[in-house]
Design an enzyme around this catalytic site. Structure first.
Site, PDB file in Angstrom:
ATOM      1  CG  ASP A 155     120.275  49.712 -14.091  1.00  0.00           C
ATOM      2  OD1 ASP A 155     121.368  49.618 -14.332  1.00  0.00           O
ATOM      3  OD2 ASP A 155     119.189  49.289 -14.617  1.00  0.00           O
TER       4      ASP A 155
ATOM      5  CG  HIS B 133     116.851  56.415 -17.901  1.00  0.00           C
ATOM      6  ND1 HIS B 133     116.856  56.877 -19.065  1.00  0.00           N
ATOM      7  CD2 HIS B 133     118.203  56.126 -17.893  1.00  0.00           C
ATOM      8  CE1 HIS B 133     118.090  56.859 -19.831  1.00  0.00           C
ATOM      9  NE2 HIS B 133     119.028  56.373 -19.184  1.00  0.00           N
TER      10      HIS B 133
ATOM     11  CD  GLU C  19     123.848  53.065 -14.983  1.00  0.00           C
ATOM     12  OE1 GLU C  19     124.298  52.814 -16.060  1.00  0.00           O
ATOM     13  OE2 GLU C  19     122.494  52.629 -15.026  1.00  0.00           O
TER      14      GLU C  19
END
Ligand code: CA
Length: 510
Positions: A222, A226, A257
């Protein structure tokens, strides 16, 4: 020259692909593998409820595995892998904020249930990957609670180093004890982890080891872009993580992702991850849908050749991971309103190399858009039998809707679900499609997407028209393999040309 004798077979034989509906077994000797087959994304809480509390759970999922892939391979969708959205304990319905990386959310079941799931999946040849959410934790994770307590009591920092604290206000930071502020990019209750901490990295390695030892095939990672603000640091992190996982399990499957532009996604193929989701092809504004609504097959072929080619340039072992929608996007059936176009789009993304991902319910034509809860509503098993029916997320303001439930659509030979089954079976029948290199055959008629994948040619008619293709020049010396025809109309042969029915797919083999 094309082998016309093959093309002139009776039409009943030409539609052999659609006659495969009774089973989804693979050819002998071609072992099922999640790495070349199709994955299915599951929100456990909305899938199947085993105990009547309205929340989907792991025993419920186990009871429906035969729908995904039965031991005999008969009468099932035929997927070879499942991606479970987060199953760790979490205060939210979606569970993308974890409070314990070593347990199963009690609403979903127990660790014994998870082990049973792995066992039952292995029997069927289904790989299991789980969502690993390590960009951030829940604000209720013991690490974060301990960090805040350190700040409150002035004890020497340890867990503070697991997160990003600063002593002044800044966008994306939230106030906490001791006049400090913590970083939380997505939401105040999802504090971002600090992967510069060696102690934290050791914890992450332990978590990966724990689940790989449980028997998962790998992880869906996930928010992979980031972890850090800088791309290079993210790549370094994923290289480190990939190395850790590969030491534990050499054939681990890691799919990231990176919800970003094509060039950003491609950059992550250099990071040791096996696959990245192909966001530019997905969704209402994506290349697949845009090509279909404009009946521009040439554009689709151009993009498919270019994108998959660039992946191989960066990482020869890198895998393409196409999809139409996921839990964060509007469901595809909402914007693909024509039933024939839904079938065409299924054959487009499922007949590409790499690892395609189906979002649960996509094969039923389930709709859902707007707020996130609407995209994650209850799986529809039957329009009349409420056994196992989940309530879906509380916040959803539109109920689940689809062409029908699994029971009704399985019984309807012309359903989208049975089309998915046929396409997945054909993917299994032609290994070249799973692993081959894509070459654009540059159809002179833009309405056709004509590509060679390995030694197998695929022609998609993206238009509502009957399109004549000069097969002897597009794919010389090849013969007909199978035909998928959403409208049920036959492929018609006129001399050396073939007339493709609307939205149909033709597979040609050497
Ligand atoms: Ca339940």
């Amino acid at each position: 020259m094309i082998d016309l004798s093959m093309l002139k077979r009776p039409m009943a034989l030409l539609l052999a692909g659609l006659l495969l509906l009774g089973g989804c077994s693979r050819p002998a000797g071609d072992a099922p593998s999640g790495r070349s087959g199709v994955y299915y994304e599951i929100f456990v809480g909305s899938f199947f409820d085993s105990d009547g509390d309205g929340l989907g759970d792991l025993p419920g999922l186990i009871s429906k595995l035969d729908y995904l892939k039965s031991e005999s391979g008969e009468n099932c969708l035929g997927v070879t892998g499942i991606w479970l959205m987060p199953v760790n304990p979490s205060p939210t319905y979606h569970k993308y904020d974890v409070t314990d990386y070593y347990s199963i959310d009690p609403g979903y079941g127990t660790m014994e249930d998870f082990e049973q799931l792995i066992y039952e999946c292995a029997k069927r040849g289904i790989d299991v990957i789980i969502d690993l959410v390590i960009n951030h934790t829940s604000s209720r994770h013991p690490w974060f609670l301990a960090a805040v307590e350190e700040l409150e009591t002035g004890t020497p920092p340890r867990y503070q180093y697991y997160y990003n604290f600063i002593d002044h206000p800044r966008s994306g930071y939230y106030p906490t004890a001791g006049g400090m502020y913590y970083e939380a990019h997505f939401w105040s209750e999802m504090p971002d982890l600090n992967m510069d901490s060696e102690e934290l990295r050791a914890e992450i390695a332990d978590i990966a080891r724990f689940w790989l030892d449980k028997g998962v095939a790998g992880f869906r990672l996930d928010a992979a872009r980031h972890i850090y603000k800088e791309r290079d640091k993210n790549l370094e992190f994923w290289r480190w993580f990939s190395d850790i996982c590969k030491e534990i399990k050499a054939d681990v499957f890691l799919v990231g992702e990176v919800w970003d532009t094509e060039s950003e996604i491609l950059a992550y193929y250099g990071s040791g991850l096996n696959a990245l989701f192909n966001f530019p092809f997905a969704g209402e504004k994506g290349i697949i849908h845009h090509s279909v609504i404009n009946a521009d097959g040439l554009r689709l072929a151009t993009h498919l050749e270019r994108f998959t080619g660039k992946i191989k340039e960066i990482d020869p072992d890198g895998l393409h991971a196409p999809f139409l929608s996921n839990h964060d996007t509007d469901r595809s059936a909402g914007y693909i309103t024509d039933p024939n176009r839904r079938k065409l789009q299924a054959s487009i993304y499922l007949l590409t190399p790499g690892v395609p991902f189906i979002y649960y319910g996509e094969e039923l034509g389930m709709t859902g858009k707007g707020k996130d809860e609407n995209k994650r509503t209850a799986m529809i098993w039957s329009l009349t039998d409420t056994a196992g029916q989940t309530n879906g997320p509380e916040g959803a303001d539109t109920p689940s809707a689809a062409d029908g439930g699994v029971a009704e659509l399985l019984a309807d030979p012309g359903s989208l679900l049975n089309y998915y089954r046929a396409v997945i079976a054909l993917r299994g029948k032609y290994p070249s499609i799973q692993t081959g290199t894509v070459t654009n055959l540059k159809s002179p008629d833009r309405r056709l997407c004509a590509v060679l994948i390995g030694d197998t040619a695929i022609l998609h008619n993206l238009s509502p028209d009957h399109v004549e293709a000069d097969i002897s020049s597009l794919c010389p010396k090849m013969r007909l393999g199978d035909v998928l025809s959403p409208t049920g109309e036959d492929l018609v042969i006129n001399g050396e040309t073939a007339v493709l029915p609307p939205y149909s797919t033709v597979i040609m083999v050497p």
